[in-house]
Design an enzyme around this catalytic site. Structure first.
Site, PDB file in Angstrom:
ATOM      1  N   ASP A   1       0.857  -1.181   0.000  1.00  0.00           N
ATOM      2  CA  ASP A   1       0.000   0.000   0.000  1.00  0.00           C
ATOM      3  C   ASP A   1       0.896   1.235   0.000  1.00  0.00           C
ATOM      4  O   ASP A   1       1.949   1.249   0.639  1.00  0.00           O
ATOM      5  CB  ASP A   1      -0.884  -0.036   1.247  1.00  0.00           C
ATOM      6  CG  ASP A   1      -1.967   1.021   1.229  1.00  0.00           C
ATOM      7  OD1 ASP A   1      -1.855   1.976   0.451  1.00  0.00           O
ATOM      8  OD2 ASP A   1      -2.920   0.890   2.006  1.00  0.00           O
TER       9      ASP A   1
ATOM     10  N   ASP B   1      -8.454  -6.851   0.763  1.00  0.00           N
ATOM     11  CA  ASP B   1      -7.648  -6.885   1.989  1.00  0.00           C
ATOM     12  C   ASP B   1      -8.424  -6.182   3.080  1.00  0.00           C
ATOM     13  O   ASP B   1      -9.273  -5.322   2.799  1.00  0.00           O
ATOM     14  CB  ASP B   1      -6.298  -6.180   1.787  1.00  0.00           C
ATOM     15  CG  ASP B   1      -6.427  -4.671   1.919  1.00  0.00           C
ATOM     16  OD1 ASP B   1      -6.045  -4.127   2.976  1.00  0.00           O
ATOM     17  OD2 ASP B   1      -6.928  -4.013   0.977  1.00  0.00           O
TER      18      ASP B   1
END
Length: 376
Positions: free
Chosen positions: A92, A271
């Protein structure tokens, strides 16, 4: 990176596929355990592989940049070598973490100035620098630097934020095109669709992101407080535009119901910290429904946590023993619960894949949601 679609469900937009990276293949739809600071909380890599059967995990640019820092990661040879995980990793960009700092960050065209939540030190994340950091971390999939607007926000803010995200994306793409991976494996950049809950902005953003022709695409800015129906509506709007031959990643989502509905709308990758965070608070997802293991009703239940799930911890330990561990605040209790919940999430997307391949996903999904979200 190669993405193949093996089957589509006749009753929904669900699809089963395979994503091939230099660190191995990922069968989709897939759930990715979150390893923010280089580890999935309380879980060994062996457990991720053998018990949970994870195919890909996440790392986070913001947290890894601050600790252990780029020098250590570079010396280690990247995150794969540092934490011993040999399968694919997604990183990320850290955008969500930076923007969640609120009072201690400043957004400019250049990037975001922020103070570390650890020691208050000052830093600047530009789109270019975030790409450089992710080169050092070495993930197989890396995320573009974007602004994640809060919910709720007004239309003007969402529009301004979206255009900033697009301008930053252009800089991310240029940086990636002019630099090379550090460790010899390919890194795929995923742009992020924004636009809050405004359909016309989501359309604009999806069209711009699709025009970049990257290896995959992500949908951000959802599951941040909006009603579930708003989230599903935005997914439907966006997925009508994003290319069908590229993987679609819905960021930070969510409950088992959210995941099954997202799959039905054409999402391939998910996620969320929910399985581990809820586990540490005693909430277990099982094949029969949801358990609060702290409740008195489980104190003399000596049956396995979830015999239908398989895996070591779910079939070896009893509900009574896990309740005892949680009540005593033993670390093993949180570890058992975390491994169990993560196995459940991987089981869930695995079952979804089976039913997509069988062609009955839509009818199975409705029954599964009703059963799996029941409080026991």
């Amino acid at each position: 990176m190669i993405f193949e679609i093996h089957s589509t469900d006749p009753g929904s937009f669900a699809r089963a596929g395979k994503l091939q990276t230099d660190h191995g293949e990922i069968l989709t739809p897939i759930f990715m355990p979150v390893g923010t600071a280089g580890t999935v909380k309380g879980v060994h890599q062996r457990e991720l592989l053998d018990d949970i059967e994870a195919q890909i995990i996440l790392g986070n640019t913001y947290h890894l940049y601050l600790r252990p820092g780029l020098d250590i990661l570079r010396k280690a040879g990247g995150l794969h070598k540092f934490n011993g995980w040999s399968k694919p990793i997604l990183t990320d960009s850290g955008g969500y973490q930076v923007f969640s700092l609120k009072e201690i960050r400043k957004i400019t065209e250049e990037g975001v100035y922020f103070n570390s939540h650890i020691d208050g030190s000052k830093h600047l994340f530009t789109p270019e620098y975030v790409m450089d950091i992710q080169r050092v971390i070495g993930g197989d999939i890396i995320m573009a630097f974007d602004e994640c607007p809060p919910y709720p926000c007004d239309y003007k803010y969402a529009e301004k934020s979206m255009h900033l995200t697009h301008r930053w994306l252009k800089r991310c793409v240029e940086r990636i095109q002019t630099t090379e991976p550090l460790y010899g494996h390919h890194q795929s950049l995923f742009p992020i669709v924004q636009g809050s809950v405004f359909p016309d902005l989501r359309v604009q953003s999806a069209e711009y992101i699709a025009s970049q022709e990257q290896d995959g695409n992500a949908i951000g800015g959802l599951s941040v407080g909006e009603p579930a129906e708003e989230m599903y509506k935005m997914i439907e709007v966006v997925n009508a535009i994003l290319p069908k031959d590229k993987p679609r990643y819905l960021m930070g989502v969510g409950t088992p119901e959210n995941i099954l509905e997202g799959i039905a709308l054409g999402i391939d990758m998910f996620d969320c910290v929910m399985p581990t965070r809820n586990a540490r608070n005693g909430m277990l997802f099982t094949t029969e429904g949801i358990i609060n293991i702290r409740n008195k009703k489980w104190e003399d239940d000596f049956t396995p946590i979830d015999p239908g799930l398989g895996g070591y911890v779910s079939t070896f330990y009893s509900k009574a023993y896990l309740k005892h561990l949680m009540k005593c605040q033993e670390l093993l209790g949180a570890q058992i619960a975390s491994i169990h919940n993560l196995r459940f999430y991987l089981w869930l997307v695995g079952e979804a894949r089976k039913h997509i391949l069988a062609g009955d996903y839509a009818s199975w999904k409705d029954q599964a949601v009703k059963k799996l979200m029941t409080r026991l």
